[in-house]
Design a protein around this motif. Structure first.
Motif, PDB file in Angstrom:
ATOM      1  N   VAL A  36      -3.557 -31.080  72.738  1.00 10.21           N
ATOM      2  CA  VAL A  36      -4.678 -30.157  72.880  1.00 10.21           C
ATOM      3  C   VAL A  36      -5.591 -30.311  71.663  1.00 10.21           C
ATOM      4  CG1 VAL A  36      -5.326 -27.715  72.904  1.00 10.21           C
ATOM      5  CG2 VAL A  36      -3.429 -28.504  74.299  1.00 10.21           C
ATOM      6  N   ARG A  37      -6.900 -30.230  71.896  1.00  2.99           N
ATOM      7  CA  ARG A  37      -7.882 -30.302  70.810  1.00  2.99           C
ATOM      8  C   ARG A  37      -8.541 -28.934  70.609  1.00  2.99           C
ATOM      9  NH1 ARG A  37      -9.250 -35.052  68.798  1.00  2.99           N
ATOM     10  NH2 ARG A  37     -11.205 -34.178  68.031  1.00  2.99           N
ATOM     11  N   ILE A  38      -8.859 -28.636  69.337  1.00  2.00           N
ATOM     12  CA  ILE A  38      -9.448 -27.347  68.979  1.00  2.00           C
ATOM     13  C   ILE A  38     -10.743 -27.589  68.216  1.00  2.00           C
ATOM     14  CG2 ILE A  38      -9.083 -25.182  67.733  1.00  2.00           C
ATOM     15  CD1 ILE A  38      -6.050 -25.799  67.938  1.00  2.00           C
ATOM     16  N   SER A  39     -11.747 -26.801  68.534  1.00  2.00           N
ATOM     17  CA  SER A  39     -13.016 -26.829  67.802  1.00  2.00           C
ATOM     18  C   SER A  39     -13.476 -25.393  67.587  1.00  2.00           C
ATOM     19  CB  SER A  39     -14.068 -27.614  68.593  1.00  2.00           C
ATOM     20  OG  SER A  39     -15.318 -27.568  67.935  1.00  2.00           O
ATOM     21  N   ASP A  40     -13.952 -25.112  66.372  1.00  2.00           N
ATOM     22  CA  ASP A  40     -14.402 -23.753  66.057  1.00  2.00           C
ATOM     23  C   ASP A  40     -15.579 -23.845  65.083  1.00  2.00           C
ATOM     24  OD1 ASP A  40     -14.666 -21.067  65.752  1.00  2.00           O
ATOM     25  OD2 ASP A  40     -12.668 -20.694  64.938  1.00  2.00           O
ATOM     26  N   MET A  41     -16.781 -23.810  65.623  1.00  2.00           N
ATOM     27  CA  MET A  41     -17.993 -23.976  64.818  1.00  2.00           C
ATOM     28  C   MET A  41     -18.407 -22.628  64.204  1.00  2.00           C
ATOM     29  SD  MET A  41     -18.289 -27.184  65.309  1.00  2.00           S
ATOM     30  CE  MET A  41     -19.840 -27.492  64.470  1.00  2.00           C
ATOM     31  N   ARG A  42     -18.476 -22.598  62.855  1.00  2.00           N
ATOM     32  CA  ARG A  42     -18.857 -21.366  62.150  1.00  2.00           C
ATOM     33  C   ARG A  42     -19.669 -21.699  60.902  1.00  2.00           C
ATOM     34  NH1 ARG A  42     -13.445 -17.665  61.602  1.00  2.00           N
ATOM     35  NH2 ARG A  42     -12.331 -18.355  63.472  1.00  2.00           N
ATOM     36  N   PRO A  43     -20.442 -20.728  60.408  1.00  3.69           N
ATOM     37  CA  PRO A  43     -21.146 -20.937  59.137  1.00  3.69           C
ATOM     38  C   PRO A  43     -20.145 -20.911  57.981  1.00  3.69           C
ATOM     39  CG  PRO A  43     -22.149 -19.168  60.430  1.00  3.69           C
ATOM     40  CD  PRO A  43     -20.831 -19.467  61.053  1.00  3.69           C
ATOM     41  N   VAL A  44     -20.269 -21.877  57.075  1.00  3.22           N
ATOM     42  CA  VAL A  44     -19.403 -21.932  55.897  1.00  3.22           C
ATOM     43  C   VAL A  44     -20.266 -22.282  54.684  1.00  3.22           C
ATOM     44  CG1 VAL A  44     -17.393 -22.626  57.245  1.00  3.22           C
ATOM     45  CG2 VAL A  44     -18.840 -24.383  56.225  1.00  3.22           C
ATOM     46  N   VAL A  45     -19.733 -22.012  53.500  1.00  2.00           N
ATOM     47  CA  VAL A  45     -20.449 -22.312  52.258  1.00  2.00           C
ATOM     48  C   VAL A  45     -20.287 -23.793  51.932  1.00  2.00           C
ATOM     49  CG1 VAL A  45     -20.616 -21.827  49.793  1.00  2.00           C
ATOM     50  CG2 VAL A  45     -20.118 -19.970  51.409  1.00  2.00           C
ATOM     51  N   VAL A  46     -21.445 -24.447  51.724  1.00  2.90           N
ATOM     52  CA  VAL A  46     -21.487 -25.877  51.414  1.00  2.90           C
ATOM     53  C   VAL A  46     -22.248 -26.082  50.111  1.00  2.90           C
ATOM     54  CG1 VAL A  46     -22.310 -28.136  52.213  1.00  2.90           C
ATOM     55  CG2 VAL A  46     -21.364 -26.499  53.853  1.00  2.90           C
ATOM     56  N   VAL A  47     -21.793 -27.025  49.295  1.00  2.52           N
ATOM     57  CA  VAL A  47     -22.478 -27.342  48.035  1.00  2.52           C
ATOM     58  C   VAL A  47     -23.781 -28.056  48.361  1.00  2.52           C
ATOM     59  CG1 VAL A  47     -22.305 -28.596  45.859  1.00  2.52           C
ATOM     60  CG2 VAL A  47     -20.259 -27.529  46.863  1.00  2.52           C
ATOM     61  N   SER A  48     -24.901 -27.526  47.890  1.00  2.00           N
ATOM     62  CA  SER A  48     -26.210 -28.112  48.196  1.00  2.00           C
ATOM     63  C   SER A  48     -26.651 -29.129  47.145  1.00  2.00           C
ATOM     64  CB  SER A  48     -27.265 -27.011  48.313  1.00  2.00           C
ATOM     65  OG  SER A  48     -27.338 -26.262  47.109  1.00  2.00           O
ATOM     66  N   GLN A  49     -26.155 -28.973  45.902  1.00  2.00           N
ATOM     67  CA  GLN A  49     -26.443 -29.920  44.833  1.00  2.00           C
ATOM     68  C   GLN A  49     -25.153 -30.186  44.071  1.00  2.00           C
ATOM     69  OE1 GLN A  49     -29.888 -29.107  42.336  1.00  2.00           O
ATOM     70  NE2 GLN A  49     -30.688 -27.649  43.840  1.00  2.00           N
ATOM     71  N   ALA A  50     -25.066 -31.350  43.479  1.00  2.41           N
ATOM     72  CA  ALA A  50     -23.865 -31.688  42.714  1.00  2.41           C
ATOM     73  C   ALA A  50     -23.606 -30.641  41.635  1.00  2.41           C
ATOM     74  CB  ALA A  50     -24.022 -33.069  42.084  1.00  2.41           C
ATOM     75  N   VAL A  51     -22.333 -30.269  41.500  1.00  2.31           N
ATOM     76  CA  VAL A  51     -21.941 -29.232  40.547  1.00  2.31           C
ATOM     77  C   VAL A  51     -20.893 -29.809  39.606  1.00  2.31           C
ATOM     78  CG1 VAL A  51     -20.922 -26.941  40.269  1.00  2.31           C
ATOM     79  CG2 VAL A  51     -22.402 -27.422  42.229  1.00  2.31           C
ATOM     80  N   ALA A  52     -21.072 -29.572  38.307  1.00  5.32           N
ATOM     81  CA  ALA A  52     -20.104 -30.041  37.319  1.00  5.32           C
ATOM     82  C   ALA A  52     -18.977 -29.029  37.160  1.00  5.32           C
ATOM     83  CB  ALA A  52     -20.794 -30.273  35.980  1.00  5.32           C
ATOM     84  N   ARG A  53     -17.869 -29.470  36.675  1.00  6.66           N
ATOM     85  CA  ARG A  53     -16.734 -28.584  36.423  1.00  6.66           C
ATOM     86  C   ARG A  53     -17.138 -27.484  35.449  1.00  6.66           C
ATOM     87  NH1 ARG A  53     -11.000 -30.410  33.565  1.00  6.66           N
ATOM     88  NH2 ARG A  53     -10.047 -28.320  33.551  1.00  6.66           N
ATOM     89  N   GLY A  54     -16.818 -26.245  35.809  1.00  5.52           N
ATOM     90  CA  GLY A  54     -17.147 -25.111  34.953  1.00  5.52           C
ATOM     91  C   GLY A  54     -18.523 -24.537  35.178  1.00  5.52           C
ATOM     92  N   GLU A  55     -19.325 -25.182  36.022  1.00  6.81           N
ATOM     93  CA  GLU A  55     -20.675 -24.693  36.275  1.00  6.81           C
ATOM     94  C   GLU A  55     -20.648 -23.545  37.274  1.00  6.81           C
ATOM     95  OE1 GLU A  55     -25.043 -26.466  37.672  1.00  6.81           O
ATOM     96  OE2 GLU A  55     -23.302 -27.784  37.429  1.00  6.81           O
ATOM     97  N   ARG A  56     -21.499 -22.554  37.054  1.00  9.08           N
ATOM     98  CA  ARG A  56     -21.574 -21.404  37.950  1.00  9.08           C
ATOM     99  C   ARG A  56     -22.117 -21.823  39.310  1.00  9.08           C
ATOM    100  NH1 ARG A  56     -21.219 -16.217  35.520  1.00  9.08           N
ATOM    101  NH2 ARG A  56     -19.821 -16.489  33.718  1.00  9.08           N
ATOM    102  N   LEU A  57     -21.554 -21.205  40.351  1.00 12.93           N
ATOM    103  CA  LEU A  57     -21.976 -21.506  41.719  1.00 12.93           C
ATOM    104  C   LEU A  57     -23.071 -20.527  42.126  1.00 12.93           C
ATOM    105  CD1 LEU A  57     -18.410 -22.121  43.178  1.00 12.93           C
ATOM    106  CD2 LEU A  57     -20.156 -23.856  42.711  1.00 12.93           C
ATOM    107  N   GLY A  58     -24.247 -20.729  41.576  1.00 17.76           N
ATOM    108  CA  GLY A  58     -25.371 -19.847  41.854  1.00 17.76           C
ATOM    109  C   GLY A  58     -26.011 -20.148  43.194  1.00 17.76           C
TER     110      GLY A  58
END
Length: 260
Positions: free
Chosen positions: A129-151
């Motif tokens: 059986v195959r499952i699909s569940d399309m939902r809005p999720v948070v995606v990184v829009s620009q490269a982020v360095a370690r320790g950088e705030r996710l503004g």
């Protein structure tokens, strides 16, 4: 009796005398020119038996699929889409006397296998059986360095298939407000709980202020953090003077409070 090519004498048994319902089209041949004197059956599968001769009820693959799909859908939110249809169409199982049943499936990712059973006659089949569940999720829009705030300038909402996200996800931008990246992240990556953390107010090797309170008395000393910690988390600190290691709670940036 008839004589065929290559010296074969063909005999037509009187099948109709045994069972009038059977077509009398089954032949035997006796070989007279090949050094043998035995009867060899010639099975003319397409002509010997009509499809109804040995027709036995078979279980519908569509019903088996439907049972498996329903078992998976019952464990998922309404937004999920579940599909079967991967059973081999050549599958021929005896028709189940009652509706087949499915064992509760273990859901792992976008694909699973459901065990469908019949009590009488007894059979078991594993249905993909195959499952699909399309939902809005948070995606990184620009490269982020370690320790950088996710503004707000670093993350956006995009629709993705969450069934293919085994490591989890954030459903809203408010859920990541004030968090920082635990590791470097590339643009387009789905942000998972393992990728974000509370800001680390104390880092390993950092000089920190150790505060001890008892009643109305407050004692301060300098120390070195032995690990990373966010506000409210516990961390071990080595006292710079006594070299004694104590454990306390981070209360502010570079401040660790211990019990006296």
């Amino acid at each position: 009796m008839a004589v065929g090519s290559m010296g074969l004498r063909l005999y037509r048994p009187r099948i109709a005398e045994v069972d009038p319902e059977l077509p009398a089209t089954c032949w035997h041949a006796t070989c007279s020119g090949c050094g043998m004197n035995r009867s060899v059956p010639i099975l003319l599968a397409a002509a010997v038996l009509s499809p109804a001769v040995f027709a036995a009820p078979v279980e519908s693959p569509a019903r088996i699929d439907a049972v498996a799909v329903a078992a998976v859908a019952a464990q998922l939110p309404a937004s999920a889409q579940v599909s079967g249809g991967a059973l081999d169409p050549r599958l021929r199982l005896p028709a189940c006397g009652q509706a087949p049943t499915a064992d509760p499936p273990a859901l792992r990712g976008s694909q699973t296998s459901v065990t469908v059973r019949c009590a009488q006659p007894a059979w078991t089949v594993y249905v993909p059986v195959r499952i699909s569940d399309m939902r809005p999720v948070v995606v990184v829009s620009q490269a982020v360095a370690r320790g950088e705030r996710l503004g707000a300038d670093r993350v956006v909402l995009q629709t993705r298939d969450v069934a293919t996200l085994p490591f989890g996800y954030f459903a809203g931008l408010d859920e990541v407000a004030g968090l920082e990246a635990r590791r470097s992240l590339q643009a387009g990556a789905v942000l998972t709980p393992n990728d974000a953390q509370l800001p680390q107010l104390v880092r390993r090797g950092q000089s920190v202020t150790v505060v001890g309170r008892s009643g109305g008395i407050e004692v301060r000393a300098e120390g070195t953090a032995m690990g990373n910690a966010a506000q409210g988390e516990r961390v071990r600190v080595r006292n710079a003077g006594s070299r004694r290691v104590v454990e306390g709670v981070v209360t502010a940036d570079g401040v660790v409070e211990v019990s006296l």
